[in-house]
Write an enzyme that holds these catalytic residues in place. Structure first.
Site, PDB file in Angstrom:
ATOM      1  N   HIS A   1       0.673  -1.628   0.230  1.00 19.28           N
ATOM      2  CA  HIS A   1      -0.506   0.030   0.084  1.00 19.28           C
ATOM      3  C   HIS A   1       1.208   1.196   0.224  1.00 19.28           C
ATOM      4  O   HIS A   1       1.226   2.096   1.383  1.00 19.28           O
ATOM      5  CB  HIS A   1      -0.394  -0.028   1.067  1.00 19.28           C
ATOM      6  CG  HIS A   1      -1.962   1.514   0.756  1.00 19.28           C
ATOM      7  ND1 HIS A   1      -3.416   0.730   1.594  1.00 19.28           N
ATOM      8  CD2 HIS A   1      -2.249   2.293   0.589  1.00 19.28           C
ATOM      9  CE1 HIS A   1      -4.091   1.757   1.426  1.00 19.28           C
ATOM     10  NE2 HIS A   1      -2.819   3.005   0.796  1.00 19.28           N
TER      11      HIS A   1
ATOM     12  N   HIS B   1       1.973   4.960  -1.563  1.00 13.72           N
ATOM     13  CA  HIS B   1       1.657   6.182  -2.700  1.00 13.72           C
ATOM     14  C   HIS B   1       3.553   6.546  -3.412  1.00 13.72           C
ATOM     15  O   HIS B   1       4.482   6.929  -2.362  1.00 13.72           O
ATOM     16  CB  HIS B   1       1.568   7.105  -1.816  1.00 13.72           C
ATOM     17  CG  HIS B   1      -0.028   6.980  -1.231  1.00 13.72           C
ATOM     18  ND1 HIS B   1      -1.317   7.700  -1.861  1.00 13.72           N
ATOM     19  CD2 HIS B   1      -1.286   5.897  -0.131  1.00 13.72           C
ATOM     20  CE1 HIS B   1      -2.462   7.301  -1.425  1.00 13.72           C
ATOM     21  NE2 HIS B   1      -2.022   5.863  -0.445  1.00 13.72           N
TER      22      HIS B   1
ATOM     23  N   LYS C   1      -6.534   0.155  -9.537  1.00 16.72           N
ATOM     24  CA  LYS C   1      -6.977   0.183  -7.831  1.00 16.72           C
ATOM     25  C   LYS C   1      -7.817   1.133  -7.813  1.00 16.72           C
ATOM     26  O   LYS C   1      -8.248   2.355  -8.842  1.00 16.72           O
ATOM     27  CB  LYS C   1      -5.264   1.498  -7.142  1.00 16.72           C
ATOM     28  CG  LYS C   1      -5.760   2.157  -6.009  1.00 16.72           C
ATOM     29  CD  LYS C   1      -6.415   1.678  -4.653  1.00 16.72           C
ATOM     30  CE  LYS C   1      -7.157   2.334  -3.957  1.00 16.72           C
ATOM     31  NZ  LYS C   1      -6.120   3.108  -2.922  1.00 16.72           N
TER      32      LYS C   1
ATOM     33  N   HIS D   1     -10.766   4.008  -5.794  1.00 19.33           N
ATOM     34  CA  HIS D   1     -10.457   4.938  -5.050  1.00 19.33           C
ATOM     35  C   HIS D   1     -11.606   5.944  -4.888  1.00 19.33           C
ATOM     36  O   HIS D   1     -12.125   6.108  -6.199  1.00 19.33           O
ATOM     37  CB  HIS D   1      -8.903   5.647  -4.965  1.00 19.33           C
ATOM     38  CG  HIS D   1      -8.706   6.169  -4.006  1.00 19.33           C
ATOM     39  ND1 HIS D   1      -9.446   7.643  -3.512  1.00 19.33           N
ATOM     40  CD2 HIS D   1      -7.264   6.254  -2.981  1.00 19.33           C
ATOM     41  CE1 HIS D   1      -8.731   7.296  -1.937  1.00 19.33           C
ATOM     42  NE2 HIS D   1      -7.597   7.172  -1.880  1.00 19.33           N
TER      43      HIS D   1
ATOM     44  N   HIS E   1     -10.243   1.286  -2.327  1.00 22.11           N
ATOM     45  CA  HIS E   1     -10.615   2.232  -0.758  1.00 22.11           C
ATOM     46  C   HIS E   1     -11.975   2.978  -1.533  1.00 22.11           C
ATOM     47  O   HIS E   1     -12.449   3.304  -2.492  1.00 22.11           O
ATOM     48  CB  HIS E   1      -9.791   3.489  -1.528  1.00 22.11           C
ATOM     49  CG  HIS E   1      -9.500   4.821  -0.417  1.00 22.11           C
ATOM     50  ND1 HIS E   1      -8.961   4.916   1.029  1.00 22.11           N
ATOM     51  CD2 HIS E   1     -11.519   5.280   0.206  1.00 22.11           C
ATOM     52  CE1 HIS E   1      -9.134   6.371   1.202  1.00 22.11           C
ATOM     53  NE2 HIS E   1     -10.587   6.061   1.436  1.00 22.11           N
TER      54      HIS E   1
ATOM     55  N   HIS F   1      -7.344  -0.592   3.919  1.00 20.12           N
ATOM     56  CA  HIS F   1      -7.947   0.031   4.760  1.00 20.12           C
ATOM     57  C   HIS F   1      -9.207  -0.359   4.826  1.00 20.12           C
ATOM     58  O   HIS F   1     -10.310   0.044   4.763  1.00 20.12           O
ATOM     59  CB  HIS F   1      -8.461   1.368   4.274  1.00 20.12           C
ATOM     60  CG  HIS F   1      -7.722   2.806   4.101  1.00 20.12           C
ATOM     61  ND1 HIS F   1      -6.123   2.822   4.486  1.00 20.12           N
ATOM     62  CD2 HIS F   1      -6.540   2.927   2.823  1.00 20.12           C
ATOM     63  CE1 HIS F   1      -5.757   3.244   4.230  1.00 20.12           C
ATOM     64  NE2 HIS F   1      -6.061   3.532   3.121  1.00 20.12           N
TER      65      HIS F   1
ATOM     66  N   HIS G   1      -6.334  14.169   1.067  1.00 19.06           N
ATOM     67  CA  HIS G   1      -7.227  14.098   0.448  1.00 19.06           C
ATOM     68  C   HIS G   1      -8.009  15.858   0.257  1.00 19.06           C
ATOM     69  O   HIS G   1      -8.863  15.465  -0.365  1.00 19.06           O
ATOM     70  CB  HIS G   1      -8.862  13.189   1.611  1.00 19.06           C
ATOM     71  CG  HIS G   1      -8.232  12.221   1.463  1.00 19.06           C
ATOM     72  ND1 HIS G   1      -8.320  11.330   0.510  1.00 19.06           N
ATOM     73  CD2 HIS G   1      -7.625  10.930   2.814  1.00 19.06           C
ATOM     74  CE1 HIS G   1      -7.612   9.499   0.772  1.00 19.06           C
ATOM     75  NE2 HIS G   1      -7.045   9.862   2.470  1.00 19.06           N
TER      76      HIS G   1
ATOM     77  N   ASP H   1       0.911   2.921   3.569  1.00 15.65           N
ATOM     78  CA  ASP H   1       0.094   4.683   2.859  1.00 15.65           C
ATOM     79  C   ASP H   1       0.580   5.251   2.854  1.00 15.65           C
ATOM     80  O   ASP H   1       0.599   6.253   3.877  1.00 15.65           O
ATOM     81  CB  ASP H   1      -1.103   4.285   4.282  1.00 15.65           C
ATOM     82  CG  ASP H   1      -1.935   5.436   3.596  1.00 15.65           C
ATOM     83  OD1 ASP H   1      -2.223   5.530   1.860  1.00 15.65           O
ATOM     84  OD2 ASP H   1      -3.592   5.566   3.991  1.00 15.65           O
TER      85      ASP H   1
END
Length: 566
Positions: free
Chosen positions: A133, A135, A216, A218, A245, A271, A319, A359
């Site tokens: 996971h 980024h 993915k 999201h 997610h 998550h 976010h 993450d």
């Protein structure tokens, strides 16, 4: 001749029946077997065994190992054993007894003039960690991951773009190509996830053919039932994984609607946890589904007195939320729930949450996957007691359960277990050596494909390797052709068929993921429990098979400040 256990352990490391404490935790391992031969152990050094005509044979390179790790205590999902480990052509070639077959009995790992030696006496050997996971916000995270014992990164992104700060997606063939080219620069395995949020298949198929190892979904890109169904349909055709997610705001449906959209197809739910995002407040229910391969991330594990306080600001930044907009604040607050965070640790301990990732820089810490895994294990032993599977004076089963969360289970989930994820013959020699007192905190050596890529090292101008300042430095495996020869990029079979290696001029070996579709939670090791999860919509209390999962946040943790004074 007899020797005391204490003297033997000091010389050759612990043997069958000995116990070893992991760092300053409450966790103890007990050696299950010793594959070496008493009286014929091999050890390197002045006046020691591995000398010509003694423990070193006259055999040529094709009959001996390139590297032997002697007398190591292997800790893996399949066992906790003492053994010598032989490495040849960058892969684990044998686990057993090393030495000279002309002078010693029971030798199955030959040592010769072509063999290098790493002393494993008194040290723990584990498989390199897999962070599933990630980024990819900055390239510097590679060094942080490696020096923590992680040797494979799976995720998405293109750098500090706004989309990458929030989502693990490398969108589109052009971006995918640039990231695969960049991966050649790093002494670590990498695999990239494309953007899976689309209701028609063409754009997703393009990304799979461009070389992503999965897709993915999201919520920040719109994880609707239509997008979920379409993405999984594409994945089924190409044998790649889908990570998801889910929809925190429950705009396009509730957790039951999302699970229905899966249609019993294999999916890796990111998550599946207390505060990382997804259907509020009950995304954690997904870990009770047989087709769901669930993971959680390290910002909430273990649950401490500081967890809640740090989360709101982290979430606003990651976010792209505005603290001056009440709706944005409400969105953030809906994700941060003490009750579900506490339950997350317990579900890991029960084996209901199967994997643990970082993450990285998107609320999690890339260098703390392994650290927080073992902190959580120790906290759960304190709060929940010894597991039923652990009988006597050790925690072997709990330790196998937790190490599987960042090694073999993410490897199985993402179709790369044929190459990495455990210490087994035939797999890449991605290995980490630890002093027991520093286990899970600071590795002694990190190997990629049988080559040392990073290690604590003293002053390069000193007369010996140990004078201060000692800190992690890149080793020869991190440079030049050795870097690309000892690492791989994981891609789709469709990408290989398209010839992306030649088209992009890639130097690393490309390995196709496989055997993903049709996986069930029962295929995951030591972490395949399927409890019935209930979340109270009013007070957020979590119950598993009727049992309330609540533990007070920790105020003191092992593996913490005493290890980071300098």
């Amino acid at each position: 001749m007899k020797i005391s256990r204490h003297a033997y352990a000091d010389t050759y490391g612990p043997t069958t029946g000995d116990r070893v404490r992991l760092a300053d935790t409450d966790l103890w391992i007990k050696v299950e077997r010793d594959l070496t031969t008493y009286g014929d152990e091999v050890k390197f050094g002045g006046g020691k065994v591995i000398r010509d005509g003694m423990g070193q044979s006259q055999l040529s390179r094709d009959q001996v190992m390139d590297l032997v790790i002697t007398n190591a205590l292997i800790v893996d999902h399949w066992g906790i054993i003492k053994a010598d480990v032989g490495i040849k052509d960058g892969r684990i070639a044998a686990i057993g007894k090393a030495g000279n077959p002309d002078t010693q009995p029971n030798v199955d790992i030959n040592i010769g003039a072509a063999t290098e030696v790493i002393a494993g006496e008194g040290k723990i050997l584990t498989a390199g960690g897999i962070d599933s996971h990630v980024h990819f916000i900055c390239p510097q995270l590679v060094e942080e991951a490696l020096t923590s014992g992680v040797t494979t990164l799976i995720g998405g992104g293109t750098g500090p773009a706004t989309g990458t700060n929030a989502t693990t997606c490398t969108p589109g063939s052009w971006n995918i190509g640039r990231m695969l080219q960049a991966a050649d620069a790093f002494p670590i395995n990498m695999g990239f996830l494309g953007k899976g949020n689309a209701s028609l298949p063409q754009s997703l198929e393009e990304q799979v053919r461009a070389g992503v190892l999965g897709l993915k979904l999201h919520e920040d890109w719109g994880t609707t039932p239509a997008a979920i169904d379409n993405c999984l349909s594409v994945a089924e055709r190409f044998d790649v994984q889908v990570t998801i997610h889910t929809d925190t705001l429950n705009e396009s449906g509730f957790v039951e609607d999302t699970i229905a959209a899966f249609k019993d197809r294999t999916i890796h739910t990111y998550h599946t946890e207390g505060a990382g995002g997804g259907h509020a407040p009950d995304i954690i229910k997904a870990c009770g589904e047989a087709n769901v391969l669930p993971s959680s991330t390290n910002p909430t594990t273990p649950f401490t007195a500081n967890t809640i306080d740090e989360h709101l600001d982290m979430l606003m930044v990651c976010h792209h939320l505005d603290p001056s907009i009440p709706e944005d604040v409400a969105f953030a607050e809906s994700r941060i729930r003490r009750e579900t965070i506490s339950a997350e640790d317990a579900l890991h301990d029960m084996g209901a949450l199967s994997m643990h990732g970082s993450d990285s820089q998107a609320m999690g810490r890339v260098g703390e996957v392994i650290l927080r895994t073992w902190q959580s294990a120790s906290v759960m032993k304190r709060d929940r007691g010894t597991l039923p599977e652990d009988k006597g004076d050790h925690d072997n089963f709990r330790i196998k359960r937790y190490i599987a969360k960042y090694t073999i289970n993410p490897a199985i989930t993402h179709g790369i277990a044929h190459e990495i994820g455990s210490i087994e013959v035939g797999k890449l020699a991605d290995l980490v050596l630890w002093k027991p007192a520093f286990f899970g905190v600071k590795p002694s050596l990190v190997l990629k494909g049988g080559v040392i890529v990073t290690a604590p090292m003293g002053d390069p101008n000193a007369s010996i390797p140990t004078p201060q300042p000692v800190h992690y430095r890149p080793m020869f495996g991190s440079f030049g052709g050795s870097r690309t020869a000892s690492c791989v990029s994981f891609v789709s079979q469709a990408g290989l068929d398209e010839g992306i290696g030649e088209k992009l001029g890639l130097q690393k070996r490309l390995v196709a993921v496989k055997n993903i579709r049709g996986l069930r939670k029962s295929d995951l090791i030591h972490n395949n429990a399927l409890p019935r999860i209930e979340v109270d919509p009013q007070n957020y209390q979590v119950r598993a098979d009727g049992q309330l999962l609540w533990f007070e946040p920790s105020k003191v943790l092992p593996m913490a400040q005493r290890y980071f004074l300098f």
